[in-house]
Design an enzyme around this catalytic site. Structure first.
Site, PDB file in Angstrom:
ATOM      1  N   ASP A   1      46.662  30.935  36.702  1.00 10.20           N
ATOM      2  CA  ASP A   1      48.076  31.137  36.399  1.00 10.20           C
ATOM      3  C   ASP A   1      48.653  32.202  37.326  1.00 10.20           C
ATOM      4  O   ASP A   1      47.939  33.123  37.700  1.00 10.20           O
ATOM      5  CB  ASP A   1      48.197  31.666  34.961  1.00 10.20           C
ATOM      6  CG  ASP A   1      49.002  30.760  34.056  1.00 10.20           C
ATOM      7  OD1 ASP A   1      49.164  29.589  34.404  1.00 10.20           O
ATOM      8  OD2 ASP A   1      49.445  31.238  32.996  1.00 10.20           O
TER       9      ASP A   1
ATOM     10  N   HIS B   1      33.988  35.040  37.615  1.00  9.08           N
ATOM     11  CA  HIS B   1      35.368  35.421  37.953  1.00  9.08           C
ATOM     12  C   HIS B   1      35.437  36.921  38.249  1.00  9.08           C
ATOM     13  O   HIS B   1      34.660  37.704  37.691  1.00  9.08           O
ATOM     14  CB  HIS B   1      36.283  35.069  36.773  1.00  9.08           C
ATOM     15  CG  HIS B   1      37.734  35.091  37.088  1.00  9.08           C
ATOM     16  ND1 HIS B   1      38.486  36.244  37.045  1.00  9.08           N
ATOM     17  CD2 HIS B   1      38.584  34.099  37.441  1.00  9.08           C
ATOM     18  CE1 HIS B   1      39.737  35.960  37.364  1.00  9.08           C
ATOM     19  NE2 HIS B   1      39.829  34.668  37.610  1.00  9.08           N
TER      20      HIS B   1
ATOM     21  N   TYR C   1      50.606  35.682  38.008  1.00  8.05           N
ATOM     22  CA  TYR C   1      50.794  36.886  37.205  1.00  8.05           C
ATOM     23  C   TYR C   1      52.118  36.783  36.460  1.00  8.05           C
ATOM     24  O   TYR C   1      53.118  36.342  37.019  1.00  8.05           O
ATOM     25  CB  TYR C   1      50.820  38.132  38.093  1.00  8.05           C
ATOM     26  CG  TYR C   1      49.531  38.417  38.834  1.00  8.05           C
ATOM     27  CD1 TYR C   1      48.338  38.628  38.138  1.00  8.05           C
ATOM     28  CD2 TYR C   1      49.509  38.494  40.220  1.00  8.05           C
ATOM     29  CE1 TYR C   1      47.162  38.905  38.823  1.00  8.05           C
ATOM     30  CE2 TYR C   1      48.334  38.783  40.910  1.00  8.05           C
ATOM     31  CZ  TYR C   1      47.157  38.978  40.202  1.00  8.05           C
ATOM     32  OH  TYR C   1      46.001  39.254  40.874  1.00  8.05           O
TER      33      TYR C   1
ATOM     34  N   PHE D   1      45.942  35.547  42.967  1.00  5.57           N
ATOM     35  CA  PHE D   1      45.366  36.898  43.023  1.00  5.57           C
ATOM     36  C   PHE D   1      46.225  37.897  43.799  1.00  5.57           C
ATOM     37  O   PHE D   1      45.952  39.093  43.789  1.00  5.57           O
ATOM     38  CB  PHE D   1      43.947  36.883  43.605  1.00  5.57           C
ATOM     39  CG  PHE D   1      42.959  36.127  42.776  1.00  5.57           C
ATOM     40  CD1 PHE D   1      42.514  36.641  41.562  1.00  5.57           C
ATOM     41  CD2 PHE D   1      42.476  34.891  43.193  1.00  5.57           C
ATOM     42  CE1 PHE D   1      41.605  35.938  40.773  1.00  5.57           C
ATOM     43  CE2 PHE D   1      41.566  34.181  42.413  1.00  5.57           C
ATOM     44  CZ  PHE D   1      41.126  34.706  41.195  1.00  5.57           C
TER      45      PHE D   1
END
Length: 220
Positions: free
Chosen positions: A65, A187, A67, A78
Site C-alpha cells: 500500500d 519484510h 503510505y 517504500f
C-alpha cells in the site's frame, strides 16, 4: 481510455486500460480524490512507471500500500518525498544496504534515484485514503498490478525481483522463475526485519547478478 502513464508502459498496457475492471477502478479513484484526501497526489499515481521505463527495467521491488500519512507517498513503494522523515521499513532497508554494501545511510528517503536506474518500485495498490491503511484494496488495483507483473515476466528476461514478506511473495507467484532472478526474504518492517530481512544481502546479490548478465549495477 487515456491514462497518463509513461509511453513505454502505455503501449504495453493499453488493452488493460480498456477492460471493465479498470474503468470501474478509475471511476472509484476519481470520486475518492473528489471527496477525500488521497495519497499520493493524483499526478504521482503512476510515478513508479514514469521514472522507470519498460525498456530499461532491471529490478522490480513489490510493496503493498502507499503510505497513508500526510504527504508521505510519492508513487514509489517504500519511498517518501525529499525532506520527510524516513518510515521504519525504509530505515531498515537503508540499514541493510549499509551492512551489505558499506554505504552510508542517505539523508533523503526519495527513491526516484533508484527508479531512474531501472528499478520499478511497484505497490500492489497505487492509491490510499489518508490515515486509512488498505482503504483502496480490492477495488481493482491488484488486478492491474498483477497484469504489470505478468507483462514483465512474459515480455522481459533476466529481471531481478525482490519479494519481501508473504504478501509480495504471494503476488510474485505468477513470475516465471526460469526466466528471471527471484530473491525472497522477510519484510523490512520492524515486526519482521529481524526474521530474515537483515542479512539477506539482496542488494549485493542483485548487483552480482546484473554484472553476470553484463548490465550496469544499481547505485543503491
Amino acid at each position: 481510455m487515456d491514462v497518463k502513464i509513461a509511453s513505454t508502459w502505455k503501449n504495453k498496457l493499453k488493452n488493460e486500460f480498456e477492460k471493465d475492471y479498470f474503468k470501474h477502478l478509475v471511476s472509484f479513484v476519481k470520486l475518492e480524490y473528489k471527496h477525500h484526501t488521497i495519497y499520493p497526489p493524483r499526478k504521482l499515481i503512476f510515478n513508479a512507471f514514469d521514472h522507470c521505463s519498460f525498456d530499461e527495467l532491471k529490478v522490480v521491488i513489490i510493496g503493498q500500500d502507499p503510505y497513508h500519512g500526510s504527504n508521505q507517498a510519492n508513487g514509489l513503494c517504500f519511498s517518501v518525498a525529499d525532506g520527510l522523515r524516513q518510515p521504519p521499513s525504509l530505515q531498515n532497508i537503508f540499514k541493510e544496504i549499509k551492512t551489505d554494501l558499506e554505504k552510508p545511510i542517505p539523508v533523503s528517503g526519495n527513491l526516484e534515484r533508484w527508479a531512474s536506474q531501472g528499478v520499478l518500485l511497484l505497490n500492489a495498490t497505487l492509491t490510499v485514503r489518508a490515515n486509512a491503511a488498505g482503504s483502496h484494496q480490492n477495488k481493482g488495483w491488484e488486478t492491474f498490478t498483477d497484469a504489470v507483473i505478468r507483462l514483465i515476466s512474459e515480455g522481459k528476461e533476466n529481471i531481478v525481483f525482490l519479494l519481501w514478506g508473504a504478501y509480495a511473495q504471494k503476488k510474485g507467484e505468477i513470475i516465471d522463475h526460469n526466466k528471471h532472478h527471484v530473491l525472497q526474504s522477510a519484510h523490512p518492517s520492524p515486526f519482521a526485519a529481524y526474521r530474515g530481512f537483515f542479512g539477506n544481502k539482496h542488494f549485493s546479490k542483485t548487483n552480482e547478478y546484473l554484472r553476470k548478465i553484463e548490465k550496469n549495477e544499481i547505485e543503491w
